[in-house]
Design an enzyme around this catalytic site. Structure first.
Site, PDB file in Angstrom:
ATOM      1  N   LYS A 127       7.313  -8.260  36.606  1.00  0.00           N
ATOM      2  CA  LYS A 127       6.424  -7.101  36.410  1.00  0.00           C
ATOM      3  C   LYS A 127       4.979  -7.548  36.196  1.00  0.00           C
ATOM      4  CE  LYS A 127       8.722  -5.500  32.883  1.00  0.00           C
ATOM      5  NZ  LYS A 127       9.775  -6.524  32.882  1.00  0.00           N
ATOM      6  N   THR A 128       4.810  -8.461  35.261  1.00  0.00           N
ATOM      7  CA  THR A 128       3.449  -8.915  34.968  1.00  0.00           C
ATOM      8  C   THR A 128       2.861  -9.649  36.167  1.00  0.00           C
ATOM      9  OG1 THR A 128       4.025  -9.063  32.631  1.00  0.00           O
ATOM     10  CG2 THR A 128       2.044 -10.233  33.330  1.00  0.00           C
ATOM     11  N   ASP A 165       0.293  -2.772  31.458  1.00  0.00           N
ATOM     12  CA  ASP A 165       1.503  -3.590  31.252  1.00  0.00           C
ATOM     13  C   ASP A 165       2.186  -3.156  29.949  1.00  0.00           C
ATOM     14  OD1 ASP A 165       3.413  -5.479  31.757  1.00  0.00           O
ATOM     15  OD2 ASP A 165       2.129  -7.232  31.437  1.00  0.00           O
ATOM     16  N   GLU A 166       3.471  -3.444  29.832  1.00  0.00           N
ATOM     17  CA  GLU A 166       4.231  -3.115  28.611  1.00  0.00           C
ATOM     18  C   GLU A 166       4.079  -1.626  28.253  1.00  0.00           C
ATOM     19  OE1 GLU A 166       6.124  -5.444  27.297  1.00  0.00           O
ATOM     20  OE2 GLU A 166       5.179  -7.377  27.757  1.00  0.00           O
ATOM     21  N   GLN A 187      12.931  -3.058  26.459  1.00  0.00           N
ATOM     22  CA  GLN A 187      12.096  -3.930  25.632  1.00  0.00           C
ATOM     23  C   GLN A 187      11.147  -3.144  24.745  1.00  0.00           C
ATOM     24  OE1 GLN A 187      10.673  -7.755  27.389  1.00  0.00           O
ATOM     25  NE2 GLN A 187      11.356  -6.851  29.312  1.00  0.00           N
ATOM     26  N   ARG A 207      13.520 -14.635  26.872  1.00  0.00           N
ATOM     27  CA  ARG A 207      12.350 -15.534  26.895  1.00  0.00           C
ATOM     28  C   ARG A 207      12.714 -16.892  27.485  1.00  0.00           C
ATOM     29  NH1 ARG A 207       9.343 -12.250  27.774  1.00  0.00           N
ATOM     30  NH2 ARG A 207      11.187 -10.926  27.748  1.00  0.00           N
TER      31      ARG A 207
HETATM   32  P1  ATP Z   1       8.840  -9.512  30.837  1.00  0.00           P
HETATM   33  O1  ATP Z   1       9.666  -8.274  30.922  1.00  0.00           O
HETATM   34  O2  ATP Z   1       9.460 -10.513  29.952  1.00  0.00           O
HETATM   35  O3  ATP Z   1       7.406  -9.204  30.526  1.00  0.00           O
HETATM   36  P2  ATP Z   1       8.138  -9.720  33.607  1.00  0.00           P
HETATM   37  O4  ATP Z   1       8.968  -8.734  34.307  1.00  0.00           O
HETATM   38  O5  ATP Z   1       6.737  -9.375  33.313  1.00  0.00           O
HETATM   39  O6  ATP Z   1       8.896 -10.181  32.282  1.00  0.00           O
HETATM   40  P3  ATP Z   1       7.029 -12.089  34.780  1.00  0.00           P
HETATM   41  O7  ATP Z   1       6.597 -12.721  33.530  1.00  0.00           O
HETATM   42  O8  ATP Z   1       6.036 -11.468  35.648  1.00  0.00           O
HETATM   43  O9  ATP Z   1       8.205 -11.067  34.457  1.00  0.00           O
HETATM   44  O10 ATP Z   1       7.855 -13.124  35.662  1.00  0.00           O
HETATM   45  C1  ATP Z   1       8.862 -13.951  35.093  1.00  0.00           C
HETATM   46  C2  ATP Z   1       8.843 -15.315  35.762  1.00  0.00           C
HETATM   47  O11 ATP Z   1       9.336 -15.222  37.087  1.00  0.00           O
HETATM   48  C3  ATP Z   1       7.449 -15.900  35.860  1.00  0.00           C
HETATM   49  O12 ATP Z   1       7.524 -17.271  35.646  1.00  0.00           O
HETATM   50  C4  ATP Z   1       7.068 -15.581  37.289  1.00  0.00           C
HETATM   51  O13 ATP Z   1       6.114 -16.496  37.763  1.00  0.00           O
HETATM   52  C5  ATP Z   1       8.394 -15.745  38.007  1.00  0.00           C
HETATM   53  N1  ATP Z   1       8.483 -14.960  39.254  1.00  0.00           N
HETATM   54  C6  ATP Z   1       8.266 -13.658  39.402  1.00  0.00           C
HETATM   55  N2  ATP Z   1       8.463 -13.279  40.685  1.00  0.00           N
HETATM   56  C7  ATP Z   1       8.824 -14.383  41.360  1.00  0.00           C
HETATM   57  C8  ATP Z   1       9.179 -14.654  42.735  1.00  0.00           C
HETATM   58  N3  ATP Z   1       9.189 -13.707  43.643  1.00  0.00           N
HETATM   59  N4  ATP Z   1       9.501 -15.923  43.048  1.00  0.00           N
HETATM   60  C9  ATP Z   1       9.490 -16.882  42.132  1.00  0.00           C
HETATM   61  N5  ATP Z   1       9.179 -16.704  40.838  1.00  0.00           N
HETATM   62  C10 ATP Z   1       8.848 -15.462  40.454  1.00  0.00           C
HETATM   63 MG    MG Z   2       5.670  -9.110  31.483  1.00  0.00          MG
END
Ligand code: ATP
Ligand code: MG
Length: 787
Positions: free
Chosen positions: A37-38, A221-222, A252, A638
């Site tokens: 997402k981020t 975000d969040e 979350q 995490r």
């Molecule tokens: P959270 O809910 O904990 O905030 P999130 O959904 O925001 O998580 P991110 O932090 O954006 O998730 O991504 C999690 C990890 O996965 C990061 O290290 C990111 O670089 C990696 N990632 C995301 N998309 C891809 C992809 N398509 N290929 C490889 N790695 C990815």
């Molecule tokens: Mg995030």
């Protein structure tokens, strides 16, 4: 080389790609942890800029913490050759501040308006209460502060608050007077930052129009953790043509206790007529067993929007589970495990230690400190740097040495005692002119302030007298009560955490005394002897005074540090020292709350015990328990490669020993993905666990179990009859007795207050007129009787 748009998009999966390249329309990404997402949010900003769809000034992005904002700017800076500094990326409060700095006039603020932190805010409210001559018992300043904050978060000015009764009516008047005062003084509190911005945009159509045209894209975000006012604020900035992208995960949502509303997600979908609801279902962060654990756990919650999350990464390592005999052992175990990982090549910053409550960090910090391992504490200060601990240490320092001016200034009016800035200035002037300590200069200040200073000195004197001959633990307990610190934090909204920390100080002292081998009479016995943490009562007829036994006396004066002095030295060292330097590779310590959005190769989740995690305050109702489970879900997700879950049979917390049952969350994880590092279910049929559960079922909870290991309070020593004292003195070989006047070549005249030991080991605690209380080794110190 300038990365092309294709480069930015490389590696995204089809759903992510669709999200990044959405048309300029409102959209909601609802997806589980680690699904990118981020990353999508950040990449979308980069893509919009890269392809010229928007200029840097046309984007606003809201993150939850300053740390997250910084990270986003860094990542953008790395992706693009644009100046990211001018971009509107920050937290809600940060962005409001920026907005109001630009529009101070229209917002009715002075150009140099100041922001009140929560401490300033409280004293501002107190002044209002005083000026209105209200009874502080009925209008408790803390509660008035919450009342005002709640009203503001509901968008209510004083005139908008519904008046139900006389009490509310007065509260509203206080709210009004507080507003007038803030306005006069040119200050705003945190909630005011939000509300002021919201109102200005609501009432000024031109300005609103300006911003709605300016920000073509707003990204949040969040989103699951936004509150009502934040959502309303967002609606002011977003016009019909603004492309708002909200990103969140209902699983979350962990700030409901502060008014966050998951319902905002559904409202957003409806009110913004979201045409693009995107789900991301691949988790890129965690290996299979970790993700299975997270999925299985969160499935126990009933109120969910429902999402799936899978990984292509394979099972990876099993989730490791460790049972410990005590919190001390837990810390020891995890530090060895962390060292092992580090030796195998894992950088320390890729190791995170998570805990549910701040107070838990002390034992872990202490173990890391003693082993010389660099660590950093996030989202909270290191234990000995926390304000409440510093206040407590300042009182202890004054008990030990009343001429410590820094400590004096720190607590002379904390909790408040009617000693204002004016009085303190006079006091400092007087001290400067006479070259004496603040303590000695109180007589030079007249009026009410002067009288209050004298009363403060008397308070410290009385604490010193009352704690004479008590154990370190008792000294601290007495100080916490008598100084008013505990009462003060009891009335504070987020004071529970602070009280827990203060109680934890008692544990720190206890652990210190044990480690240093001070005083046989107050030593916590080893776990296997009398049950954990049990305190041996003093033997009948023996004074319970704690004296140092194995510190080398000063060669010249014979002085040995009292346990209190030694403890204060220890605290100062631990506070100042091996906090990792900026940029140094360090193990990361933080609460689960502050770990949101972050990721690490290896994660330890500690203290998985009923009452701690899930927290006892949240266990009684289903909503509370579900929020705890979401917290646990955040914690698990995490971890990238390795996850450790640990719990302890016993734990010293809040100054008491708790006998624990492992957390129900452990039972909610899939059995075949777990690897027990210790024999399974060891000790679970034990009496402690049973007693605990019975206590729990009786509805009396932990309260009736904790303290089971504590000894009865120790009475202060009664003076020995003179004849007996003389006989003892003779036997001890020094011919001195308690109450006797003595002369020391360096410290001058004093009176003996405690005598211990015999022969070479004999020592005396002497109260000197000018130097205060000191422990002296009689084999070195030359004491001449002066009677
Ligand atoms: P959270 O809910 O904990 O905030 P999130 O959904 O925001 O998580 P991110 O932090 O954006 O998730 O991504 C999690 C990890 O996965 C990061 O290290 C990111 O670089 C990696 N990632 C995301 N998309 C891809 C992809 N398509 N290929 C490889 N790695 C990815
Ligand atoms: Mg995030």
């Amino acid at each position: 080389a300038r990365p092309d748009a294709q480069g930015l998009l490389r590696g995204l999966n089809p759903e992510q790609l669709a999200a990044v390249t959405l048309p300029d329309e409102p959209a909601l990404i609802l997806a589980g942890a680690g699904s990118g997402k981020t990353r999508v949010l950040t990449t979308r900003i980069a893509w919009l800029l890269q392809t010229g769809r928007v200029s840097p000034g046309g984007v606003m992005a809201v993150t939850f913490t300053n740390k997250a904002a910084k990270e986003m700017l860094t990542r953008l800076g790395a992706m693009l050759p644009v100046n990211v500094r001018g971009m509107w990326i920050g937290t809600f409060h940060g962005l409001c501040n920026r907005f109001l700095r630009a529009h101070w006039k229209a917002a009715g603020l002075p150009q140099s308006f100041q922001i009140l932190d929560s401490g300033d805010q409280l004293s501002a409210v107190k002044r209002v209460i005083k000026a209105m001559q209200l009874d502080e018992e009925r209008f408790v300043p803390k509660q008035v502060t919450w009342f005002i904050a709640d009203a503001k978060e509901n968008g209510q000015r004083p005139k908008d608050v519904p008046v139900r009764d006389g009490q509310t009516q007065t509260l509203v008047q206080v709210y009004q007077a507080y507003e007038d005062q803030c306005q006069r003084e040119g200050v705003v509190d945190f909630a005011e930052l939000m509300l002021r911005t919201y109102e200005l945009l609501r009432d000024d159509a031109l300005l609103r129009e300006h911003y709605r045209r300016r920000f073509r894209h707003i990204l949040v975000d969040e989103f699951q953790d936004t509150n009502r006012l934040q959502y309303a604020w967002l609606k002011m900035f977003a016009g019909p043509d603004t492309a708002v992208l909200a990103v969140g995960d209902d699983d979350q949502s962990i700030y409901a206790f502060r008014g966050a509303q998951v319902g905002n997600m559904a409202d957003f979908e409806r009110e913004f007529r979201v045409g693009h609801l995107i789900k991301l279902e691949t988790n890129y962060r965690s290996s299979g067993h970790i993700l299975d654990a997270a999925n299985a756990l969160i499935a126990h919650n009933s109120r969910r929007l429902g999402k799936t999350l899978r990984t292509e990464a394979g099972h990876g390592e099993p989730v490791r589970v460790q049972e410990n005999a005590s919190d001390f052992n837990e810390a020891q175990w995890l530090l060895e495990e962390a060292q092992q990982l580090h030796r195998q090549g894992l950088p320390r910053r890729e190791i995170a230690v998570l805990y549910r409550s701040n107070a838990q960090s002390r034992v872990i910090e202490s173990a890391l400190f003693n082993a010389g391992i660099p660590y950093r504490v996030y989202g909270g200060l290191r234990f000995f740097e926390r304000a409440e601990i510093k206040h407590a240490l300042a009182y202890l320092r004054l008990i030990e040495n009343c001429h410590d001016d820094t400590s004096y200034l720190r607590v002379v009016n904390f909790p408040t005692r009617g000693i204002g800035a004016r009085t303190l200035e006079q006091l400092q002037d007087a001290a400067r002119q006479s070259g004496r300590s603040l303590w000695q200069s109180v007589g030079a200040v007249g009026g009410k302030g002067g009288a209050n200073l004298i009363a403060f000195n008397a308070l410290v004197d009385s604490m010193r007298n009352a704690t004479l001959g008590l154990t370190l633990r008792e000294i601290i307990e007495h100080m916490l009560q008598r100084s008013g610190l505990v009462d003060f934090y009891r009335t504070e909204k987020e004071g529970t955490d602070r009280i827990e920390n203060l109680e934890e100080l008692v544990n720190a002292a206890e652990a210190f005394v044990t480690q240093e081998g001070f005083g046989k009479d107050a030593v916590a016995l080893p776990v296997d002897e009398h049950g954990p943490g049990q305190i041996a009562a003093p033997r009948p007829g023996e004074p319970p005074a704690v004296a140092p036994v194995d510190l080398t006396p000063d060669a010249e004066t014979g002085e040995i540090m009292s346990p209190l002095a030694a403890f204060l030295t220890h605290a100062a060292l631990e506070a100042g020292d091996n906090q990792a330097q900026a940029g140094q590779d360090a193990v990361q310590l933080m609460t689960v709350h502050s770990a949101k959005g972050l990721e690490f190769d290896a994660v330890f989740i500690t203290g998985l015990e009923e009452g701690l995690f899930p927290h006892e305050n949240a266990m009684s109702d289903a909503d509370g328990l579900e929020e705890e489970r979401r917290l646990m879900y955040v914690a698990i997700t995490r971890a990238r490669q390795r996850l450790y879950l640990s719990f302890s049979q016993t734990r010293m917390l809040h100054g008491q020993t708790r006998y624990n049952v492992k957390s129900r969350f452990l039972d909610e994880l899939p059995e075949d993905g777990l690897k027990w590092l210790t024999p399974r279910n060891q000790g679970f049929g034990s009496g402690f666990a049973r007693d605990y559960q019975q206590a729990w079922q009786r509805g009396s909870g932990l309260g009736s179990m904790v303290g089971a290991g504590r000894a009865a309070p120790v009475a202060p020593p009664a003076p020995l009859p003179r004849a007996m004292a003389e006989a003892q003195a003779k036997a001890a070989g020094h011919g001195l007795r308690v109450g006797q006047g003595v002369f020391h070549s360096k410290f001058g005249e004093g009176v003996i207050v405690t005598l211990e030991g015999a022969g070479d080991d004999a020592r005396a605690q002497v109260r000197f007129g000018r130097h205060g209380l000191k422990w002296l080794a009689l084999s070195v110190a030359k004491l001449t009787p002066i009677e």
